[in-house]
Design a protein around this motif. Structure first.
Motif, PDB file in Angstrom:
ATOM      1  N   UNK A  65       0.881  -1.641  -0.282  1.00 53.57           N
ATOM      2  CA  UNK A  65       0.080  -0.124  -0.238  1.00 53.57           C
ATOM      3  C   UNK A  65       0.792   1.316   0.120  1.00 53.57           C
ATOM      4  N   UNK A  66       2.041   1.805   0.487  1.00 62.89           N
ATOM      5  CA  UNK A  66       3.558   2.337   0.773  1.00 62.89           C
ATOM      6  C   UNK A  66       4.172   2.364  -0.655  1.00 62.89           C
ATOM      7  N   UNK A  67       3.753   1.789  -1.560  1.00 61.13           N
ATOM      8  CA  UNK A  67       4.568   1.503  -3.491  1.00 61.13           C
ATOM      9  C   UNK A  67       4.033   2.631  -4.095  1.00 61.13           C
ATOM     10  N   UNK A  68       4.905   3.506  -4.649  1.00 63.77           N
ATOM     11  CA  UNK A  68       5.016   4.415  -5.675  1.00 63.77           C
ATOM     12  C   UNK A  68       4.385   4.310  -6.715  1.00 63.77           C
ATOM     13  N   UNK A  69       4.492   2.783  -6.968  1.00 61.76           N
ATOM     14  CA  UNK A  69       2.994   2.976  -8.547  1.00 61.76           C
ATOM     15  C   UNK A  69       1.643   2.597  -8.073  1.00 61.76           C
ATOM     16  N   UNK A  70       1.639   2.027  -6.175  1.00 68.90           N
ATOM     17  CA  UNK A  70      -0.025   2.575  -6.387  1.00 68.90           C
ATOM     18  C   UNK A  70      -0.305   3.765  -5.752  1.00 68.90           C
ATOM     19  N   UNK A  71       0.508   4.607  -5.553  1.00 68.75           N
ATOM     20  CA  UNK A  71      -0.228   5.913  -4.445  1.00 68.75           C
ATOM     21  C   UNK A  71       0.470   7.167  -5.401  1.00 68.75           C
ATOM     22  N   UNK A  72       0.365   6.677  -6.695  1.00 65.48           N
ATOM     23  CA  UNK A  72       0.452   7.255  -7.922  1.00 65.48           C
ATOM     24  C   UNK A  72      -0.679   7.390  -8.809  1.00 65.48           C
ATOM     25  N   UNK A  73      -0.746   6.062  -8.837  1.00 64.67           N
ATOM     26  CA  UNK A  73      -2.668   5.619  -9.273  1.00 64.67           C
ATOM     27  C   UNK A  73      -3.730   6.044  -8.659  1.00 64.67           C
ATOM     28  N   UNK A  74      -3.548   6.423  -7.601  1.00 62.78           N
ATOM     29  CA  UNK A  74      -4.712   6.627  -6.112  1.00 62.78           C
ATOM     30  C   UNK A  74      -4.833   8.286  -6.468  1.00 62.78           C
ATOM     31  N   UNK A  75      -3.681   8.556  -7.020  1.00 58.97           N
ATOM     32  CA  UNK A  75      -3.745  10.003  -6.507  1.00 58.97           C
ATOM     33  C   UNK A  75      -4.215  10.793  -8.094  1.00 58.97           C
ATOM     34  N   UNK A  76      -4.089   9.878  -8.370  1.00 61.20           N
ATOM     35  CA  UNK A  76      -4.203  10.315 -10.282  1.00 61.20           C
ATOM     36  C   UNK A  76      -5.673  10.098 -10.807  1.00 61.20           C
ATOM     37  N   UNK A  77      -6.421   9.438  -9.578  1.00 61.88           N
ATOM     38  CA  UNK A  77      -7.822   9.611  -9.516  1.00 61.88           C
ATOM     39  C   UNK A  77      -8.775  10.434  -8.959  1.00 61.88           C
ATOM     40  N   UNK A  78      -8.244  11.181  -8.307  1.00 69.48           N
ATOM     41  CA  UNK A  78      -8.811  12.726  -7.682  1.00 69.48           C
ATOM     42  C   UNK A  78      -9.366  12.390  -6.734  1.00 69.48           C
ATOM     43  N   UNK A  79      -9.764  10.633  -6.343  1.00 75.16           N
ATOM     44  CA  UNK A  79     -10.781  10.699  -5.465  1.00 75.16           C
ATOM     45  C   UNK A  79     -11.709  12.247  -4.082  1.00 75.16           C
ATOM     46  N   UNK A  80     -12.770  12.322  -3.941  1.00 75.16           N
ATOM     47  CA  UNK A  80     -13.167  13.411  -3.015  1.00 75.16           C
ATOM     48  C   UNK A  80     -12.850  12.096  -1.610  1.00 75.16           C
ATOM     49  N   UNK A  90      -4.809   0.491   6.475  1.00 70.07           N
ATOM     50  CA  UNK A  90      -4.011   1.472   5.458  1.00 70.07           C
ATOM     51  C   UNK A  90      -2.798   2.826   6.081  1.00 70.07           C
ATOM     52  N   UNK A  91      -1.865   2.669   5.330  1.00 68.61           N
ATOM     53  CA  UNK A  91      -0.747   3.931   5.979  1.00 68.61           C
ATOM     54  C   UNK A  91      -1.057   5.214   5.779  1.00 68.61           C
ATOM     55  N   UNK A  92      -1.219   6.094   6.700  1.00 66.50           N
ATOM     56  CA  UNK A  92      -1.635   7.693   6.629  1.00 66.50           C
ATOM     57  C   UNK A  92      -1.665   8.314   5.315  1.00 66.50           C
ATOM     58  N   UNK A  93      -0.400   8.303   4.708  1.00 67.11           N
ATOM     59  CA  UNK A  93      -0.588   8.654   3.080  1.00 67.11           C
ATOM     60  C   UNK A  93      -1.614   7.707   2.630  1.00 67.11           C
ATOM     61  N   UNK A  94      -2.403   7.189   2.627  1.00 63.69           N
ATOM     62  CA  UNK A  94      -3.310   6.213   1.930  1.00 63.69           C
ATOM     63  C   UNK A  94      -4.711   7.080   2.802  1.00 63.69           C
ATOM     64  N   UNK A  95      -5.189   7.585   3.780  1.00 60.74           N
ATOM     65  CA  UNK A  95      -6.216   7.867   4.260  1.00 60.74           C
ATOM     66  C   UNK A  95      -6.617   8.812   4.385  1.00 60.74           C
ATOM     67  N   UNK A  96      -5.115   9.871   4.621  1.00 62.06           N
ATOM     68  CA  UNK A  96      -5.120  11.245   4.269  1.00 62.06           C
ATOM     69  C   UNK A  96      -4.707  11.532   3.550  1.00 62.06           C
ATOM     70  N   UNK A  97      -5.369  10.589   2.268  1.00 62.57           N
ATOM     71  CA  UNK A  97      -5.007  11.664   0.963  1.00 62.57           C
ATOM     72  C   UNK A  97      -6.474  12.440   0.769  1.00 62.57           C
ATOM     73  N   UNK A  98      -7.716  11.413   0.828  1.00 62.48           N
ATOM     74  CA  UNK A  98      -8.690  12.339  -0.057  1.00 62.48           C
ATOM     75  C   UNK A  98      -8.928  13.699   0.818  1.00 62.48           C
TER      76      UNK A  98
END
Length: 309
Positions: A65-80, A90-98
């Motif tokens: 869940x901390x891989x650059x590839x996954x984080x980049x794909x997640x960010x590109x979705x621009x989810x709210x 989940x790591x904080x850098x995932x749950x803190x994203x939206x």
């Protein structure tokens, strides 16, 4: 409002289905990677992935869940908003994203029964009521501010599988309600500390729901019949309470409380045709549905027809 949904088993599918059928904009689904399972080691897809593919939803299956590839794909979705139902921590850098946060659906009335197995432990402990909670994620697991809760009774003969199905349904409704309220800026989260204060609870009053291991599954016949009844029901149909019969493991799925046999706890009695009873500290437990090591699951009468007691 763009949503990323994260989940793995059937329990999560009901919530995802509720969102899809109510035309919520699920831009992607995150679930566990495919893995070999069973005797043939066939590749197994999660229940959430199967549903997502059927619905034509984008699927992400990160190993890490901390891989650059996954984080980049997640960010590109621009989810709210991210929604988590029966998924990994989940790591904080995932749950803190939206920007609207990440909320989780938990199978208990938080702050009671934080942990991995709330459904099992509620029945093992003989609770009369359970429920589901939606809450915003924060650092400590299952401790975030509560958004909504819904309750359901635990009936006397209910097992963990039946409670699972009841919570799955009311949980799906609660996820939809939570999404609608977040969408309309109509949420008023309450901290779990405040909830405890309102209910006159201290930290020492809380019951916990840790992951179930093999030693939690073994039946202690020195306990009362009622305790053992709840123990067996709380582990049925999975991961299943067990004992031993002539040196072989015996899984027990269903039982009834019966009379005192006036023998030692753990000793058993049978007429070889219709019943198999184990003595507890006070009464006996009559086994009605079981599985002996190396055999299929069956009713006690069928078992006794092929097994000499």
């Amino acid at each position: 409002m763009k949503i990323v949904f994260m989940g793995t088993p059937d329990f999560a599918v009901a919530s995802l289905d509720k969102l899809v059928k109510n035309n919520k904009d699920v831009v992607a689904v995150v679930t566990s990677p495919d893995k070999p399972a069973g005797r043939g080691q066939k590749i197994h897809e999660s229940a959430v992935k199967k549903y997502a593919v059927e619905q034509g939803l984008k699927v992400l299956q990160p190993e890490k869940l901390k891989s650059e590839e996954f984080l980049s794909a997640l960010k590109s979705l621009e989810a709210d908003l991210f929604i988590v139902v029966a998924f990994r921590m989940l790591p904080e850098l995932v749950w803190n994203m939206p920007p609207m946060g990440t909320f989780n659906l938990h199978g208990s009335l938080l702050p009671q029964y934080r942990g991995a197995a709330p459904i099992n432990w509620a029945i093992i402990n003989g609770e009369k009521e359970s429920g589901v909670t939606t809450f915003f994620l924060k650092h400590e697991i299952d401790t975030g501010s509560i958004i909504h809760q819904a309750k359901t009774p635990i009936h006397e003969h209910m097992n963990a599988g039946e409670l699972h199905d009841a919570l799955m349904e009311i949980g799906a409704d609660l996820v939809l309600k939570t999404v609608i309220d977040i969408e309309s800026n109509n949420v008023h989260p309450i901290s779990q500390e405040e909830t405890m204060k309102r209910n006159g609870l201290k930290e020492s009053d809380l019951k916990h729901a840790p992951k179930i291991f093999k030693n939690d599954m073994q039946i202690d016949w020195n306990k009362s019949a009622k305790e053992i009844f709840h123990h067996i029901k709380g582990l049925s149909p999975y991961p299943t309470a067990f004992t031993h019969l002539k040196g072989l493991g015996l899984k027990i799925y269903d039982i009834q409380i019966a009379e005192n046999l006036n023998i030692n706890p753990g000793e058993y009695s049978s007429d070889g045709k219709t019943y198999l009873k184990f003595q507890t500290a006070d009464q006996s437990i009559s086994i009605t549905d079981l599985q002996l090591e190396g055999k299929k699951r069956m009713k006690v009468e069928e078992f006794l027809r092929g097994y000499k007691i």
